[in-house]
Design a protein around this motif. Sequence first.
Motif, short mmCIF file in Angstrom:
data_model
loop_
_atom_site.label_atom_id
_atom_site.label_comp_id
_atom_site.label_asym_id
_atom_site.label_seq_id
_atom_site.Cartn_x
_atom_site.Cartn_y
_atom_site.Cartn_z
N LYS A 100 28.98 51.35 65.60
CA LYS A 100 29.60 51.75 66.36
C LYS A 100 29.85 51.15 67.14
O LYS A 100 31.02 50.31 67.75
CB LYS A 100 29.57 53.46 66.95
N ASN A 158 35.32 47.91 55.66
CA ASN A 158 35.75 49.58 54.25
C ASN A 158 34.58 50.92 54.53
O ASN A 158 33.93 50.77 54.81
CB ASN A 158 36.49 49.48 53.47
N LYS A 159 34.95 51.55 54.10
CA LYS A 159 33.80 52.80 53.85
C LYS A 159 32.78 52.27 52.80
O LYS A 159 31.45 52.93 53.59
CB LYS A 159 34.46 54.23 53.34
N PHE A 160 32.48 51.33 52.69
CA PHE A 160 31.63 50.82 52.05
C PHE A 160 30.13 49.74 52.16
O PHE A 160 29.69 50.17 51.69
CB PHE A 160 32.01 50.79 50.58
N GLY A 211 25.42 54.22 58.66
CA GLY A 211 26.54 54.60 58.75
C GLY A 211 27.47 54.48 60.07
O GLY A 211 26.95 53.18 60.80
N GLU A 212 28.86 54.75 60.68
CA GLU A 212 30.07 54.57 61.35
C GLU A 212 28.89 54.03 62.64
O GLU A 212 28.81 53.43 64.08
CB GLU A 212 31.03 55.67 61.46
N ASN A 221 30.33 46.53 55.48
CA ASN A 221 31.41 45.68 56.36
C ASN A 221 30.46 44.99 56.71
O ASN A 221 29.16 44.41 56.08
CB ASN A 221 30.63 46.56 58.01
N ASP A 261 25.46 47.28 54.51
CA ASP A 261 26.37 47.95 53.51
C ASP A 261 26.27 49.94 54.04
O ASP A 261 25.20 50.21 55.06
CB ASP A 261 25.20 48.23 52.43
N SER A 262 27.09 50.51 53.58
CA SER A 262 26.46 51.84 53.86
C SER A 262 25.93 52.84 53.70
O SER A 262 25.55 53.74 54.31
CB SER A 262 28.29 52.32 53.80
N GLU A 263 25.09 52.25 53.06
CA GLU A 263 24.09 52.90 52.74
C GLU A 263 23.04 53.04 53.47
O GLU A 263 22.07 54.33 53.87
CB GLU A 263 23.55 52.91 51.12
#
Length: 479
Positions: free
Chosen positions: A63, A31-33, A58-59, A35, A53-55
């Motif tokens: 990618k 999810n956003k937070f 980033g996307e 992966n 972690d999204s910390e």
Amino acid sequence: MQRTKVKDLLTGAEAGKEVLLKGWVRTKRGNKFVNFIAVNDGSTIHNLQVVADSEHFGEEALKDVTTGASIAVTGELVASQGKGQAYEVQAKTIEVLGKADPETYPLQKKAHSLEYLREIAHLRFRTNTFGAVFRVRNTLAFAVHKFFNERGFVYMHTPIVTASDAEGAGEMFKVTTLDLDNLPRTEEGQIDFKEDFFGRATNLTVSGQLEGELAAMAFSDIYTFGPTFRAENSNTARHLAEFWMIEPEMAFHDLKMNADLAEEFIKYIIREAIEKNADDIEFLGQRLAEEDKSKPQQERQEMTLMEKLEFVVNNSFERITYTEAIDILLNSNHYKKKKFQYDVAWGVDLQSEHERYLVEKHFKKPVIVTDYPKDIKAFYMRLNDDGKTVAAMDILAPGIGEIVGGSQREERYELLVERMKGVGITEEDLWWYLDTRRFGGCPHAGFGLGFERLVQFVTGMGNIRDVIPFPRTPKNAEF
RNA sequence: UCCUCCUUAGCUCAGUUGGUUAGAGCACAUGACUGUUAAUCAUGGGGUCCUUGGUUCAAGCCCAAGAGGGGGAGCCA
């Protein structure tokens, strides 16, 4: 930092340490937070979960982390917070080494049919099923050498190209450097093989046995393990045009010793696979169980794959003569109810359906059938005292059929020449083979075992094309 | 080589008696969701109906030939 393989990471020996992991992405979810990336490097059927972690990621950073991409990950190996795995890697860096465009990458994170995967054989190693199959194949191949080496057998490399077409084991592939658009002819109009590379007609080998016998007459015990070629137009789930065959040959062995060795050999290498590839076999077993669910009750397996293998290892193979096999068939209800398509009679070769009945219905275990009528067996098999049968043996395995064919060899010169004449082979054709009977000949025996059929048996794969990396069959030599 | 079945979206498959704009699940893209396990939910794009020829007002569907694949048989390991 040195890369650690998934198999070793999953033991947890390096927990709490910084590790470097390299492999191919099986799935990414999250999810956003956070992966989760499942990474496999072929060292085991299991994946290692990488947590990003999204910390830190980033996307954009994730990618190109898509199914099929190869990545290098550094991070700490930690006990997993989730349920499905004991350890996971908390990622610090993720580098994409090779992208895999998800729009065109042929493998998806779902089950594919074996037929489809056969069409993309160059990529199918990356699936769970084929990963398991080829890890097992590797263990079995290595175990073959281990078994014979431990017993003092000499590993002999018999030729791939042969001028002998007298083995009678099947149609052969021709080997030539002649210009096929402009063939040299003799005065009689025949193709002039004197002009060919070897100065005579040559073929790809259909068996290393005859050469193997020569070596056994010096080293006592030898084996071959190499590629074998049959140009038969066979379109079945158990035939290949190119396959690997194991052919031991033992001086001073009779038929019983031959059968003993074959049984011991099969059990030994299955035991190796059970020991070294337990989780691969478990996975393949689950696959089969899943497949079974869509079959009628009667056709379902009574045992799991692992249970079947353990049963084979822990029980003696049944041993019967051909004559006894015919009696069993003639007395069976199956025969009395006329359920066999082909008739049963002494002197006629056993058909697939007969072998199946004996192995799968009557004995429910591997069966060694010995002493076949001489007319349905090869010229080099030793004539028994009854004058009607030869010292041959076939080992029949459930679900596969004939897995081993062997015999005690005819060591008596006159009898051998006589049988050769019977099938149209002259003394000049095989003068070197006959020399072993003239100079220090002795009773000896051996057998041939189709390696792929053994891999089929151990993995439970129904089609022989799925246990060799790149199958060669009629009308198919892709890859 | 013989018998038999199949070929429709990237994959697996449905498609009625021949009838108008060929569907589903998964995959993929976008969005949502604080730890997922083939993640889930919403929205969206995506088709040489294997090829060629024929029958018909009309063919994914019927007929013929061919190609590829599956299952069974023979030959064998």
